[in-house]
Design a protein around this motif. Structure first.
Motif, short mmCIF file in Angstrom:
data_model
loop_
_atom_site.label_atom_id
_atom_site.label_comp_id
_atom_site.label_asym_id
_atom_site.label_seq_id
_atom_site.Cartn_x
_atom_site.Cartn_y
_atom_site.Cartn_z
N VAL A 11 -44.00 8.58 20.52
CA VAL A 11 -42.62 8.09 20.38
C VAL A 11 -42.14 7.69 21.75
O VAL A 11 -42.34 8.41 22.73
CB VAL A 11 -41.67 9.18 19.81
N GLN A 12 -41.55 6.52 21.81
CA GLN A 12 -41.11 6.02 23.12
C GLN A 12 -39.70 5.46 23.00
O GLN A 12 -39.36 4.76 22.06
CB GLN A 12 -42.07 4.91 23.56
N TYR A 13 -38.85 5.84 23.97
CA TYR A 13 -37.51 5.26 24.04
C TYR A 13 -37.45 4.42 25.30
O TYR A 13 -37.43 4.96 26.39
CB TYR A 13 -36.44 6.34 24.14
N HIS A 47 -38.16 14.15 14.62
CA HIS A 47 -37.55 12.93 14.08
C HIS A 47 -38.61 11.97 13.58
O HIS A 47 -38.43 11.31 12.57
CB HIS A 47 -36.67 12.26 15.15
N VAL A 52 -37.26 9.27 10.98
CA VAL A 52 -35.92 8.88 11.41
C VAL A 52 -35.97 7.98 12.64
O VAL A 52 -35.07 7.21 12.90
CB VAL A 52 -35.06 10.15 11.67
N VAL A 53 -37.05 8.08 13.41
CA VAL A 53 -37.22 7.16 14.55
C VAL A 53 -38.54 6.40 14.40
O VAL A 53 -39.47 6.90 13.78
CB VAL A 53 -37.25 7.90 15.91
N PRO A 54 -38.61 5.20 14.97
CA PRO A 54 -39.87 4.46 14.95
C PRO A 54 -40.91 5.20 15.79
O PRO A 54 -40.58 5.81 16.79
CB PRO A 54 -39.51 3.12 15.59
N PRO A 83 -31.13 18.81 11.84
CA PRO A 83 -31.20 18.38 13.23
C PRO A 83 -30.57 19.39 14.17
O PRO A 83 -29.85 20.29 13.73
CB PRO A 83 -30.42 17.06 13.23
N PHE B 207 -27.43 12.21 9.56
CA PHE B 207 -28.78 12.71 9.27
C PHE B 207 -28.96 13.02 7.79
O PHE B 207 -30.07 12.96 7.27
CB PHE B 207 -29.09 13.95 10.12
N TYR B 210 -30.12 9.80 6.60
CA TYR B 210 -31.45 9.50 7.12
C TYR B 210 -32.55 10.30 6.41
O TYR B 210 -33.62 9.78 6.12
CB TYR B 210 -31.54 9.83 8.62
N LYS B 369 -31.77 2.37 8.53
CA LYS B 369 -31.78 3.77 8.13
C LYS B 369 -32.67 4.49 9.11
O LYS B 369 -33.89 4.44 9.02
CB LYS B 369 -32.32 3.91 6.70
N GLY B 370 -32.08 5.11 10.10
CA GLY B 370 -32.85 5.77 11.15
C GLY B 370 -32.16 5.56 12.47
O GLY B 370 -31.22 4.77 12.57
N MET B 371 -32.62 6.29 13.49
CA MET B 371 -31.97 6.19 14.79
C MET B 371 -32.39 4.89 15.47
O MET B 371 -33.42 4.35 15.19
CB MET B 371 -32.34 7.39 15.66
N ARG B 372 -31.54 4.44 16.41
CA ARG B 372 -31.71 3.19 17.16
C ARG B 372 -31.54 1.95 16.31
O ARG B 372 -31.71 1.97 15.09
CB ARG B 372 -33.07 3.12 17.84
#
Lengths: 539, 372
Positions: A11-13, A47, A52-54, A83, B207, B210, B369-372
């Motif tokens: 995972v990278q931001y 996440h 929830v995150v790519p 969370p 959340f 999500y 649907k999700g963060m960012r």
């Protein structure tokens, strides 16, 4: 094949890598733990698994493989995610009952007898059965977390992801949270991150994370065993070792006996392995020696009422010179209210308060004592858009410390407390542990006689906490300072000289810590004593 | 589409809105904007304080002055013979206009058919000064015409016949209130839509969405439907304030007003949705929404300046924002009543529909649907 299989997860931001090539598998009925300093990547890992995150890499659950949040939609019916943060998934304006109804409805559950029975059972286990009509905003921190957990459990998720559900939660509520978890453990796979090592001890497997990587994993016992070769009994002075609480950690062989390690030991050894030995902290003596009376603070029958609710009920307490007094109790027991009364943030409804031998009866009395008192609040009162140095200068200004003295004092504290290289950074970019230390610096900048600390260690990682306590002990020894501290870590009671336990606004214990261990020789840890005394009071 | 889940979300939204008392603001703010601006903006000037320096003291000058005394637009403070004294009054801001009728004014007019008089106007506020100038000129021309007819004198000046179309009474309310509806219905739904979504982001309750099987469209319906319904009521409330309190005539079709307002609300809440995508904090969402709705809503609404008199960039900008199209229809339904018989109204209604479809699609595509 395992129920959950994570392989090569990234995972990278933008620039920062939050999760770096992590792989693991886990099976139904397991509670799999993740521990590590804050910023180690636990939340990002969770996440990603929750979709929830790519992320890149591959996650498969029940033989269904997904590579993106979009593909993860298919597992959402089986997923329960809590969370990080107190009561984060709750709506302040909804009641306990309405929360459960809402979560049942968005999960499209069939409202039959079985479900009703299950929710009643959950409510009962969480101790919320009596409070079904209370709005979430009126719940205490511990109750909020319990409600969040049962809301997450209401659809019987088979993949339960709990991100530090117990941070900031009192020991009593924590125990109840764990009871709920144990109860439904068989039906699901639980991923759990925590800052409490006693919780990690109860898990089936633990992963230690450091800078986006998993650096050690295994059963808690095997992890503890792996630390044995590096853990020694006693204190030893050398550049490549860390000493804390009568234990020394070193990678090289030391001429002293080995000690039984704990999960905490892993953090110290990890720091050694990564050559991230925390800077030695040493406090310079007071710039002016002070004449301090033997009793610094005395409360006689201090009482605070909010309407019909008695937050603090006739509490007597003494704080002696150079003493560390731990104030313990569940959320809502009246600890913070008590400290706020001492500080004059709440008016005292009944009782007398003496600070430094002087009776406090007006704001004027306090005004004269301001320079003698230091205070650090639960949520570190820092200005997030000012650098650390600017923050400290601001606090120095509040205490009318002349600029030239303030500047040298700040440099001195920064180097002795080990945050010199962060002086020009903004608090929001720094780990909690650093912020905590410089909040303390702000509280002791004016060299007070007494320090009031309200949950200063919540959410702070093991090493930072160890350093913090080291610091407090030095302050006590070199400055003869008296400290009143509240905490949810029962293990930290061992570092106090004396503890006072509050329960529903009443004082139930006031005793020296060593005396307590003498009285209850069967106790393995302070937590045992705490729960024994706490439960005794109930009957 | 799972109706149960959407219903649960809707119920939760309404409960929260009522318990947090935000519901009061939803209905108070539009009304307040209407009342504050409706009463606050005054383009016409009543009771212009007039000081007359009458050096002539003739029948004609008396007749002339009568025209001012019987008008609600003027209030003759007093008549003096000293010019200095009158000027002093203006300097002290105790008078707005000085009218000087020179000696021999009547005599000159009868003998040479040529006479002049002087008007001095306090020009501190140019717009106000111009309005007052118009009034004074109008009153004078009126008086002279009467006079010329009576004595059968040929007047050698051009009489400017002024008649204001559709707002013959020249009432400010008629000119401003329909435009204000366009402003309110642009700002308020956008603000509420942005808040309802960003609030969940800020608290962390997002959340729940999500991590649940709820789809994006279900979530959007749950969030935007309350905004749409609550503000639909405002269409009627604002209509009632306009017609009963401000007594603005309503000449067109109510159905057209209603339909176009509902479409317009859709546009507004899509703007709120777009704002909520790029912000994570409620306060940022509020400020951003206000900036992108109030400024164009006010400048390019045609309240202060007719669009037709705009030039260059401002003309293009006015056509980019939806408010111009809505206001055209709003003014038509209130003051003119041509309705869809007018090509322009039909075209503009089409543009509004297109606008709402584009913005709503864009918002639901960009939302993740999700963060960012």
């Amino acid at each position: 094949m395992a129920l959950l299989h994570v392989s090569n997860l990234h995972v990278q931001y933008k620039e920062t890598i939050a999760v770096d090539n992590i792989s693991f598998s886990a099976d139904q009925g397991e509670i799999v733990g993740f521990i590590g300093a804050d910023g180690a990547g636990k939340s990002s890992l969770f996440h990603a698994i929750a979709g929830v995150v790519p992320f890149s890499g591959e996650i498969s659950y029940h033989n269904y493989t997904y590579h993106s949040p979009k593909e993860a939609e298919k597992i959402k019916p089986y997923l329960g995610l809590m969370p990080q943060g107190l009561g984060l998934v709750l709506y302040p304006e909804l009641s306990v009952k309405e929360h459960l109804e809402f979560f049942i409805d968005i999960r499209n559950l069939k409202k039959d007898k079985a479900l009703q029975q299950y929710t009643e059972e959950l409510l009962h286990m969480a101790g919320l059965a009596k409070f079904t009509d209370r709005l979430a905003k009126h719940l205490s921190g511990g109750m909020k977390q319990k409600l969040s957990l049962i809301c997450t459990l209401v659809h019987r998720p088979q993949l339960l992801i709990l991100d530090e559900p117990t941070t900031g939660v009192d020991p009593v509520s924590r125990r109840e949270l764990w009871e709920i978890l144990q109860h439904q453990k068989e039906h699901s796979l639980t991923l759990f991150s925590t800052a409490y090592m006693d919780e990690a001890q109860r898990m089936d497997r633990v992963h230690l994370m450091h800078e986006a990587k998993v650096i050690a994993q295994g059963t808690p016992d095997s992890l503890i065993q792996s630390a044995k070769p590096y853990t020694y009994e006693g204190v030893y002075e050398c550049d490549t070792c860390i000493s804390f609480q009568n234990r020394t950690y070193a990678l090289s062989t030391l001429p002293m006996p080995h000690a039984k390690p704990t999960l905490e030991s892993l953090f110290f050894i990890n720091a050694l392995q990564h050559n991230a030995i925390p800077p030695k902290i040493s406090i310079a003596p007071r710039s002016k020696p002070l004449d301090i009376p033997p009793i610094v603070m005395e409360a006689k029958g201090l009482t605070k009422r909010f309407g019909d609710f008695v937050a603090d009920d006739h509490i007597d307490m003494q704080l002696q010179r150079g003493e560390i007094l731990g104030l313990l109790g569940a959320n809502g027991a009246g600890k913070t209210t008590f400290i706020k009364m001492l500080l004059g943030l709440y008016p005292i409804d009944e009782g007398d308060l003496y600070l430094l031998g002087k009776k406090i009866s007006s704001a004027k009395d306090r005004e004269d004592l301001k320079s003698k008192i230091g205070y650090m609040s639960q949520n570190f009162a820092l200005y997030k858009d000012m650098s650390i140095k600017e923050n400290l200068l601001y606090f120095a200004n509040l205490h009318h410390i002349p600029l030239s003295i303030a500047l040298t004092k700040i440099d001195e504290l920064a180097s002795s407390l080990g945050f010199a290289k962060y002086l020009h950074s903004l608090p929001k970019d720094l780990p909690l542990g650093i912020n905590q230390r410089f909040s303390l610096a702000a509280a002791i900048l004016h060299e007070p006689v007494v320090l009031f600390l309200d949950e200063p260690t919540s959410g702070v990682d093991t090493i930072a906490r160890a350093q913090f306590w080291d610091l407090l002990h030095q302050l006590k020894n070199r400055w003869q300072i008296s400290i009143l501290i509240t905490t949810h870590y029962m293990s930290e009671a061992n570092f106090c000289d004396r503890v006072v336990v509050l329960k529903s606004g009443k004082k139930i214990v006031d005793e020296r810590v060593d005396k307590l261990f003498e009285q209850y020789p069967w106790a393995k840890s302070f937590e045992d004593i705490f729960f024994y005394l706490y439960q005794k009071e109930k009957t | 589409m799972r109706i149960g889940a959407i219903k649960a979300y809707l119920l939760k939204e309404f409960k929260e809105l009522i318990r947090s008392r935000l519901i009061i603001l939803i209905y108070l703010v539009p009304t307040m904007i209407l009342l504050l601006f409706g009463y606050g903006i005054r383009l016409e000037v009543k009771h212009t304080r007039l000081v007359v320096v009458d050096e002539d003291r003739s029948t004609l000058s008396m007749k002339l002055l009568q025209n001012f005394t019987h008008s609600k637009y003027f209030q003759i403070l007093y008549t003096t013979t000293s010019y200095q004294d009158a000027l002093h009054k203006i300097k002290q801001a105790k008078a707005d206009v000085i009218l000087i009728i020179p000696a021999d004014f009547e005599k000159n007019l009868f003998h040479t058919h040529k006479a002049s008089l002087a008007i001095f106007i306090d020009g501190a506020f140019p717009l106000r000064a111009m309005t007052m100038q118009g009034y004074v000129e109008g009153a004078l021309i009126n008086a002279m015409e009467d006079f010329a007819q009576k004595y059968n004198i040929a007047m050698h000046h051009i009489a400017i016949v002024q008649r204001n179309l559709f707002n013959q009474a020249m009432r400010d309310e008629n000119a401003i209130v329909p435009g204000l509806i366009g402003l309110v219905l642009l700002v308020a739904p956008a603000l509420l839509a942005a808040l309802l979504i960003v609030k969940e982001k800020e608290y962390g309750t997002i959340f729940n969405f999500y991590s649940s099987p709820l789809t994006k469209s279900e979530f959007l319906i749950a969030k935007l439907l309350p905004v749409f319904l609550l503000h639909s009521l405002n269409i009627f409330i604002l209509f009632l304030w306009s017609t009963y309190l401000f007594v603005v005539p309503f000449r067109g079709s109510f159905w057209l007003y209603w339909l176009s307002s509902e479409i317009y609300i859709l546009i507004s809440l899509s703007i709120g949705l777009l704002v909520s995508i790029i912000t994570n904090r409620q306060i940022v969402a509020v400020v951003l929404t206000l900036i992108i709705t109030i400024i164009p809503g006010f400048l390019y609404s045609g309240i202060l300046m007719p669009i037709s008199s705009m030039q260059g960039e401002s003309y293009i900008e006015a056509h980019l924002f939806p408010i111009m199209y809505y206001n055209q229809i709003a003014y038509d339904t209130f003051l003119i009543g041509q309705g869809l018989a007018s090509q322009k109204n039909l075209l503009y209604l089409g543009i509004l529909i297109l606008y709402s479809i584009i913005l709503l699609t864009l918002g639901s595509l960009l939302m993740k649907k999700g963060m960012r």
